[in-house]
Design a protein around this motif. Structure first.
Motif, PDB file in Angstrom:
ATOM      1  N   PRO A  10      -3.741 -37.396   8.272  1.00  0.00           N
ATOM      2  CA  PRO A  10      -4.115 -38.393   9.267  1.00  0.00           C
ATOM      3  C   PRO A  10      -3.115 -39.530   9.274  1.00  0.00           C
ATOM      4  O   PRO A  10      -2.372 -39.727   8.319  1.00  0.00           O
ATOM      5  N   ALA A  11      -3.111 -40.285  10.355  1.00  0.00           N
ATOM      6  CA  ALA A  11      -2.206 -41.418  10.475  1.00  0.00           C
ATOM      7  C   ALA A  11      -2.452 -42.416   9.357  1.00  0.00           C
ATOM      8  O   ALA A  11      -3.578 -42.566   8.899  1.00  0.00           O
ATOM      9  N   ARG A  23      -9.251 -36.983  14.957  1.00  0.00           N
ATOM     10  CA  ARG A  23      -8.754 -36.900  16.326  1.00  0.00           C
ATOM     11  C   ARG A  23      -7.375 -36.245  16.305  1.00  0.00           C
ATOM     12  O   ARG A  23      -6.363 -36.925  16.194  1.00  0.00           O
ATOM     13  N   PRO A  24      -7.347 -34.909  16.403  1.00  0.00           N
ATOM     14  CA  PRO A  24      -6.052 -34.219  16.329  1.00  0.00           C
ATOM     15  C   PRO A  24      -5.188 -34.517  17.546  1.00  0.00           C
ATOM     16  O   PRO A  24      -5.684 -34.875  18.617  1.00  0.00           O
ATOM     17  N   ARG A  25      -3.898 -34.359  17.333  1.00  0.00           N
ATOM     18  CA  ARG A  25      -2.917 -34.539  18.410  1.00  0.00           C
ATOM     19  C   ARG A  25      -2.412 -33.169  18.849  1.00  0.00           C
ATOM     20  O   ARG A  25      -2.657 -32.164  18.178  1.00  0.00           O
ATOM     21  N   LEU A  26      -1.675 -33.126  19.932  1.00  0.00           N
ATOM     22  CA  LEU A  26      -1.094 -31.871  20.414  1.00  0.00           C
ATOM     23  C   LEU A  26      -0.264 -31.237  19.308  1.00  0.00           C
ATOM     24  O   LEU A  26       0.518 -31.915  18.638  1.00  0.00           O
ATOM     25  N   VAL A  43      -3.825 -27.414  21.878  1.00  0.00           N
ATOM     26  CA  VAL A  43      -2.886 -27.268  22.988  1.00  0.00           C
ATOM     27  C   VAL A  43      -3.189 -28.237  24.137  1.00  0.00           C
ATOM     28  O   VAL A  43      -2.392 -28.362  25.064  1.00  0.00           O
ATOM     29  N   GLU A  44      -4.342 -28.905  24.045  1.00  0.00           N
ATOM     30  CA  GLU A  44      -4.695 -29.901  25.053  1.00  0.00           C
ATOM     31  C   GLU A  44      -5.720 -30.850  24.442  1.00  0.00           C
ATOM     32  O   GLU A  44      -6.613 -30.418  23.716  1.00  0.00           O
ATOM     33  N   VAL A  45      -5.554 -32.136  24.705  1.00  0.00           N
ATOM     34  CA  VAL A  45      -6.479 -33.130  24.150  1.00  0.00           C
ATOM     35  C   VAL A  45      -7.273 -33.786  25.272  1.00  0.00           C
ATOM     36  O   VAL A  45      -6.814 -33.828  26.421  1.00  0.00           O
ATOM     37  N   PRO A  46      -8.465 -34.297  24.954  1.00  0.00           N
ATOM     38  CA  PRO A  46      -9.263 -34.953  25.993  1.00  0.00           C
ATOM     39  C   PRO A  46      -8.521 -36.142  26.593  1.00  0.00           C
ATOM     40  O   PRO A  46      -7.810 -36.863  25.892  1.00  0.00           O
ATOM     41  N   GLY A  47      -8.679 -36.302  27.858  1.00  0.00           N
ATOM     42  CA  GLY A  47      -8.023 -37.409  28.554  1.00  0.00           C
ATOM     43  C   GLY A  47      -8.687 -37.642  29.889  1.00  0.00           C
ATOM     44  O   GLY A  47      -9.843 -37.278  30.095  1.00  0.00           O
ATOM     45  N   GLU A  48      -7.937 -38.217  30.802  1.00  0.00           N
ATOM     46  CA  GLU A  48      -8.460 -38.558  32.119  1.00  0.00           C
ATOM     47  C   GLU A  48      -9.000 -37.343  32.874  1.00  0.00           C
ATOM     48  O   GLU A  48     -10.095 -37.360  33.410  1.00  0.00           O
ATOM     49  N   VAL A  50      -9.023 -34.102  31.405  1.00  0.00           N
ATOM     50  CA  VAL A  50      -9.440 -33.067  30.453  1.00  0.00           C
ATOM     51  C   VAL A  50     -10.659 -33.580  29.702  1.00  0.00           C
ATOM     52  O   VAL A  50     -10.629 -34.664  29.131  1.00  0.00           O
ATOM     53  N   LYS A  51     -11.732 -32.798  29.688  1.00  0.00           N
ATOM     54  CA  LYS A  51     -12.998 -33.250  29.110  1.00  0.00           C
ATOM     55  C   LYS A  51     -13.265 -32.743  27.690  1.00  0.00           C
ATOM     56  O   LYS A  51     -14.290 -33.071  27.115  1.00  0.00           O
ATOM     57  N   SER A  52     -12.356 -31.935  27.121  1.00  0.00           N
ATOM     58  CA  SER A  52     -12.569 -31.416  25.768  1.00  0.00           C
ATOM     59  C   SER A  52     -11.229 -31.044  25.136  1.00  0.00           C
ATOM     60  O   SER A  52     -10.198 -31.011  25.814  1.00  0.00           O
ATOM     61  N   TYR A  53     -11.280 -30.766  23.828  1.00  0.00           N
ATOM     62  CA  TYR A  53     -10.093 -30.250  23.149  1.00  0.00           C
ATOM     63  C   TYR A  53      -9.945 -28.783  23.509  1.00  0.00           C
ATOM     64  O   TYR A  53     -10.926 -28.057  23.624  1.00  0.00           O
ATOM     65  N   HIS A  54      -8.713 -28.348  23.706  1.00  0.00           N
ATOM     66  CA  HIS A  54      -8.422 -26.948  23.985  1.00  0.00           C
ATOM     67  C   HIS A  54      -7.616 -26.440  22.788  1.00  0.00           C
ATOM     68  O   HIS A  54      -6.559 -26.985  22.466  1.00  0.00           O
ATOM     69  N   LEU A  55      -8.128 -25.402  22.120  1.00  0.00           N
ATOM     70  CA  LEU A  55      -7.482 -24.838  20.941  1.00  0.00           C
ATOM     71  C   LEU A  55      -7.118 -23.381  21.181  1.00  0.00           C
ATOM     72  O   LEU A  55      -7.737 -22.701  22.003  1.00  0.00           O
TER      73      LEU A  55
END
Length: 146
Positions: A10-11, A23-26, A43-48, A50-55
Motif C-alpha cells: 500500500p501507499a 483501493r488497488p490501482r490499475l 484492469v479498470e477502477v471505479p470512476g465517473e 465505471v461503477k466497479s472494479y474490473h479484474l
C-alpha cells in the motif's frame, strides 16, 4: 531508503487495518473474497463512468467485477526471497532490552523493502557464538586451501 519498493504494497502512510479499505490501482494484483479468494489483475477502477472494479485472471481470460467500495478486495503480497543485513550499525535499546538490526527484504518481483530485525539479548549471544564458529571454520578453510 529502499531502491525499489514492491508494487503490491500500500501507499506509504496508508497502512491496512480493519477500518481501511484496500483501493488497488490499475495493474495491481488483488485477491477477491467474493470470488473465493481468486486473484486478478485490476484492469479498470471505479470512476465517473465505471461503477466497479474490473479484474482479469493474471494469465488472461476470466474477467469479473468487484464492488466499487473495494470491501471484498485484499492486496496480494509479493513473496520474500531472502533478507540481507544493511551496512548500518546495530542499535541496542537497554529499556526494551533488545537489539535492532536494519535489514533489506528482497521480494520475488525484484523489489526491496526495509525493516528491522529485533533480537533479544539471548538471541544476540546465540548468534554471536554461531558467527564466531563460522568465522573460525572459514579461517581454517583458508589455511588449508592455497
Amino acid at each position: 531508503m529502499a531502491e525499489h519498493t514492491s508494487k503490491q504494497l500500500p501507499a506509504p502512510g496508508a497502512g491496512l487495518s480493519a477500518a481501511t479499505t484496500f483501493r488497488p490501482r490499475l495493474g495491481d494484483l488483488a485477491l477477491d473474497l467474493a470470488k473465493s479468494g481468486q486473484v486478478g489483475v485490476v484492469v479498470e477502477v471505479p470512476g465517473e463512468s465505471v461503477k466497479s472494479y474490473h479484474l482479469r485472471l493474471p494469465g488472461g481470460g476470466g474477467d469479473w467485477r468487484a464492488r466499487a467500495d473495494g470491501t471484498t478486495l485484499r492486496p496480494v503480497m509479493v513473496p520474500v526471497t531472502h533478507v540481507t543485513p544493511q551496512k548500518r550499525d546495530v542499535l541496542y535499546d537497554h529499556r526494551a532490552e533488545q537489539a535492532a538490526l536494519p535489514i533489506t527484504i528482497h521480494h520475488k518481483d525484484g523489489g526491496t523493502s526495509e525493516s528491522v530485525l529485533i533480537l533479544t539479548p539471548a538471541q544476540v549471544e546465540l548468534y554471536r557464538m554461531q558467527l564466531e564458529r563460522l568465522i573460525a571454520r572459514r579461517e581454517e578453510e583458508r589455511r588449508r586451501t592455497p
